[in-house]
Design a protein around this motif. Structure first.
Motif, PDB file in Angstrom:
ATOM      1  N   ASN A  40       0.819  -1.215   0.000  1.00  0.00           N
ATOM      2  CA  ASN A  40       0.000   0.000   0.000  1.00  0.00           C
ATOM      3  C   ASN A  40       0.852   1.264   0.000  1.00  0.00           C
ATOM      4  N   GLN A  41       1.984   1.233   0.696  1.00  0.00           N
ATOM      5  CA  GLN A  41       2.871   2.398   0.708  1.00  0.00           C
ATOM      6  C   GLN A  41       3.484   2.613  -0.674  1.00  0.00           C
ATOM      7  N   ARG A  43       2.163   1.711  -3.506  1.00  0.00           N
ATOM      8  CA  ARG A  43       1.080   2.178  -4.364  1.00  0.00           C
ATOM      9  C   ARG A  43       0.830   3.666  -4.151  1.00  0.00           C
ATOM     10  N   SER A  44       0.881   4.115  -2.902  1.00  0.00           N
ATOM     11  CA  SER A  44       0.671   5.534  -2.601  1.00  0.00           C
ATOM     12  C   SER A  44       1.782   6.394  -3.203  1.00  0.00           C
TER      13      SER A  44
END
Length: 61
Positions: A40-41, A43-44
């Motif tokens: 998720n990091q 992707r961010s």
């Protein structure tokens, strides 16, 4: 237009290749740190980079 895209792609390849060419050990350590990051990091961060790129293109064109 197509010629300009090829030039832009060539510049990206040059810029992306400078790090591994000049600092291979630091580059390897950097990639190892990237592998250990949560998905998720990553992707961010990718989303932020794409947004900055799109906004930059908007103002440059």
């Amino acid at each position: 237009m197509l010629h300009t895209l090829f030039i832009a792609f060539a510049i990206v390849l040059i810029l992306e290749g400078i790090g591994p060419m000049l600092f291979p050990n630091k580059w390897r350590n950097y990639l190892q740190q990237m592998v250990e990051q949560p998905v998720n990091q990553l992707r961010s961060v990718g989303g932020v980079l794409v947004t900055i790129g799109v906004v930059s293109l908007f103002f440059l064109i």
